[in-house]
Design a protein around this motif. Sequence first.
Motif, PDB file in Angstrom:
ATOM      1  N   UNK A 158     -11.763  -5.093   6.864  1.00 24.25           N
ATOM      2  CA  UNK A 158     -12.055  -4.223   5.725  1.00 24.25           C
ATOM      3  C   UNK A 158     -13.567  -4.034   5.579  1.00 24.25           C
ATOM      4  N   UNK A 159     -14.343  -5.051   5.977  1.00 25.78           N
ATOM      5  CA  UNK A 159     -15.803  -4.937   5.903  1.00 25.78           C
ATOM      6  C   UNK A 159     -16.294  -3.886   6.893  1.00 25.78           C
ATOM      7  N   UNK A 160     -15.696  -3.874   8.103  1.00 33.13           N
ATOM      8  CA  UNK A 160     -16.046  -2.848   9.083  1.00 33.13           C
ATOM      9  C   UNK A 160     -15.724  -1.465   8.509  1.00 33.13           C
TER      10      UNK A 160
ATOM     11  N   UNK B  66      -5.142  -1.583   9.517  1.00 27.94           N
ATOM     12  CA  UNK B  66      -4.951  -0.603   8.460  1.00 27.94           C
ATOM     13  C   UNK B  66      -6.155  -0.515   7.541  1.00 27.94           C
ATOM     14  N   UNK B  67      -6.693  -1.688   7.180  1.00 26.86           N
ATOM     15  CA  UNK B  67      -7.746  -1.712   6.167  1.00 26.86           C
ATOM     16  C   UNK B  67      -8.932  -0.810   6.518  1.00 26.86           C
TER      17      UNK B  67
ATOM     18  N   UNK C 227      -1.989  -8.859   1.485  1.00 29.55           N
ATOM     19  CA  UNK C 227      -2.251  -9.339   0.133  1.00 29.55           C
ATOM     20  C   UNK C 227      -2.165  -8.195  -0.874  1.00 29.55           C
ATOM     21  N   UNK C 228      -2.805  -7.063  -0.544  1.00 25.73           N
ATOM     22  CA  UNK C 228      -2.771  -5.918  -1.450  1.00 25.73           C
ATOM     23  C   UNK C 228      -1.333  -5.537  -1.792  1.00 25.73           C
ATOM     24  N   UNK C 229      -0.445  -5.665  -0.806  1.00 21.99           N
ATOM     25  CA  UNK C 229       0.918  -5.192  -0.998  1.00 21.99           C
ATOM     26  C   UNK C 229       1.760  -6.135  -1.857  1.00 21.99           C
TER      27      UNK C 229
ATOM     28  N   UNK D  24     -10.736  -8.306  -1.439  1.00 26.13           N
ATOM     29  CA  UNK D  24     -10.338  -7.243  -0.519  1.00 26.13           C
ATOM     30  C   UNK D  24      -9.245  -6.366  -1.119  1.00 26.13           C
ATOM     31  N   UNK D  25      -8.330  -6.955  -1.906  1.00 25.38           N
ATOM     32  CA  UNK D  25      -7.279  -6.104  -2.472  1.00 25.38           C
ATOM     33  C   UNK D  25      -7.870  -5.183  -3.527  1.00 25.38           C
TER      34      UNK D  25
END
Lengths: 306, 346
Positions: free
Chosen positions: A123-125, A220-221, B271-273, B294-295
Motif C-alpha cells: 500500500x505504501x508503494x 490489490x492495495x 484487514x480492510x474487508x 492501512x485500512x
Amino acid sequence: MAVSTRTDLHLARRRTTNFVMLGFCVLASIVALVMLGLVLYFLASQGLKHISPRLFTRLPNNIDIKQGGIAHSIFGTLTLLGIASLISLPLGILGGIYQVEARGRFAFAVRFLTDVLNGIPSIVIGIFVYAAYVYPLSQRNPGSGFSGYAGGLALGIMMIPLVMRTTEEILRLVPFSLREASLGLGATRWRTMWSIVLPVARGGVITGIMLALARVAGETAPLLFTILGNEYFPTKQANVLGAKVTVPAMNTAIDALPLRIFNYAVGPNLEQHDIAWAAALILIAMILIFSIAARYATRGGVLEEH
Amino acid sequence: MTDRPLQGSVRPKPQKVVAEAAAATEPQPGPARPAVRRVGDTVYGGLTFAASLSIFAIILWIAWKLTEQSLPTIRAYGFRFVTGTEWDEVKGVFGVWPFIFGTLYSSFIALVLAVPISLGAAIFLSELAPRWIRTPVTFLIELLAAIPSVIYGLWGIFILLPFLREKVMQPILNSPLPNLPGVSGMFQGYGVGPSMLAAGVILAIMIIPFITAVSRDILRAIPRAQREASYGMGATQWETIQRVVVPYAKSGIIGAVILGLGRAFGETMAVTMVIGNQTPSNPFALFEPGYTMSSALANKFTEASPGLHTAALIEVGLVLFVVAILVNIVARVLVFYTAKDIQGGR
C-alpha cells in the motif's frame, strides 16, 4: 530403593513432558493445516460453482448482473503485468548480476536494501505512485492521472527487488569453475556472463521472474491508488501504418482482477459476490499457471539438483 | 516464499583472486583489442552498477515524494499528527493515533494466535515429521503464502465473519465472561461480525505460513552434530529441541516473527474487508469494528478531497513506510546474524 524410585519418577516426568510438548507441535501443525485447508476448500467449491465461460468474454452488466463478465479485468491484469515486466526485468536482472559480481560494503548494502524494499507494504508503494505520478498529473489536468501506466509502475517497483534477489541467488549457484574456464580462455567478463553463466542459469532466472509475476498479480492495495477501476474497455483510435485502428487505451483508468474481486466482495449485491468467488478462482489459476511454468522452466536445466 | 534470508548469506568464498590470476596469465592480445574489451567490460560494469543503484533511488524517491506531498499536514500539525486522537475530515482535524493503535492491536492479536501455532508447526516440520509428510506439507504452506490478500479478505467476509459471529462472539457475549471485572472493555459491542478480532484472526491465518516457513528454514540449518550431542547425553527429543535447537536458532526465530509482524503492519486488503472501518468507542473492544493505518488509507482515500485531507492520508503512508523500514532492518539484522552464527558453528 529410594534413589531408584526418585529416578523413575524423574524419568517419567521427563517422558511425559516430552510426550505433551511433541503432541503440542503435532496439534499446532494440524490446526494450521485445517485452517489453511478451509481457505482452499471454500475457494475451490465456491469458485467452481460460479465460474462460467461468459466471465472471460463479457463486460459487467449492471442491469442483469448474471449475464455480465469480467473480461476487461482479466485483460487489465495481463496488461499491468506486461508493463510491470518492462520496467522491472532489465533493472532486476542487471542488478542481480551486479550483486553476484561485486563484493564489498556497497554490494552488501545493495543486497540488504533489496530485502528491505521487499518488506515495504504494497500500500505504501501505491500511495507513493499516487503522490509522485497520479496526483501531480490530476492537478495539472483534472480527470487524468489514474492509468494503466501508474498501476504498471507500482507493480514494477514491487517486482524489481524480487527479480533482483532471485537472479542473484540463481547466478550464485552456477559453478565458479565455469567462469574461470571462460575467463582463462581470455573471454571478457561481460562475454563470460552473457555466453556462459546466463545460458546455464536461464531456467532459474525465468523461474524467478515467474514467481515475481505470481506474487504481484494478486496485489490489490497499490491498484486502489493508481488504476481506480472501471466497467468497460477503454479504447482509443490509433494510427497503425496509415490505417485508423481501435486499440486498448492505457492512459486512462483501467480495471484489474483483484480490484474487481474487492469491489464485488464489499458490495451488497449477492450476484456480484458469486462473480467475486469465480474471479478469485480465475486469479488463483493464473498464479498457479505462473508457478507451474516456473517449475517447468527449471526442469532439465543444468542446475536441477539445486 | 521469496523471503529466504538464509540463502543470501550462505555463499561460497570470493573467487576474485583466481579470476585475476587467469586474466594476468592470458596470452597478450593484439594492440587493437584491449581498448574494445575495456569498453565492453566498462559498459557491462556501468550498466549493472546503475541497475543496482535503482534500489537506493527507489527508496530515496519514496521517502522524498511521501514527505513532500505530506508537507501541508507536517507543517500544520507537526508531531501532534501522530499523537492526536481525533480524525474528522469535516472539521479538518487529523490525528492518526487511533489508526496506529488499531494497527498495533490487530497485529498483537495476530501474533498471539500465530506464534505458538507457527513455531509448533515449524518444529514439527523440521524435527519430527517423516519425509512423506514433510514434503507435501511444505509445498502446501508455500502455496498458501502465494494466495493474494484480497482472496483471504473474500474468504474472511463470507466464511470467517459468519463463523466468528455464531460460534465465538454470540456465545461469549451470552456468557458471564463480559461481566468479569477488568476485561469488560474487551467484550463490548454487539458482535455482528466485522471487528478487531476478525482482523486479528485473518492476519494470523495469513502470517502463519510465512513465520512457519522462515523458522523451519532456520531450524533445518542447525548442524546435526548439535542434536546428536544432546541425544548422546541422554536428553529426550523435547529436551533437545528446548535446550539445544531453539536456543541456537533463537534470534533467527525472533527475526522471523518480526518479519511476520512487519507483514501484519502493512497488510491492507484482507484487514480492510473484515475490520468494519469505524472508529471504535473503546479501542480495546475485540467485537467492535475498528481501523488500522492501512485500512483507513484504503477506505478514506476514495472520498479524499485535495489539500489537507489528501496530505494527511499521504502522511499516514509515510508513517507506515518509516515503521516498515525500521521493522525490516531489525528483523533482517537478527536473521542475518543467526545465519552467520550457524555458518561459524559448522
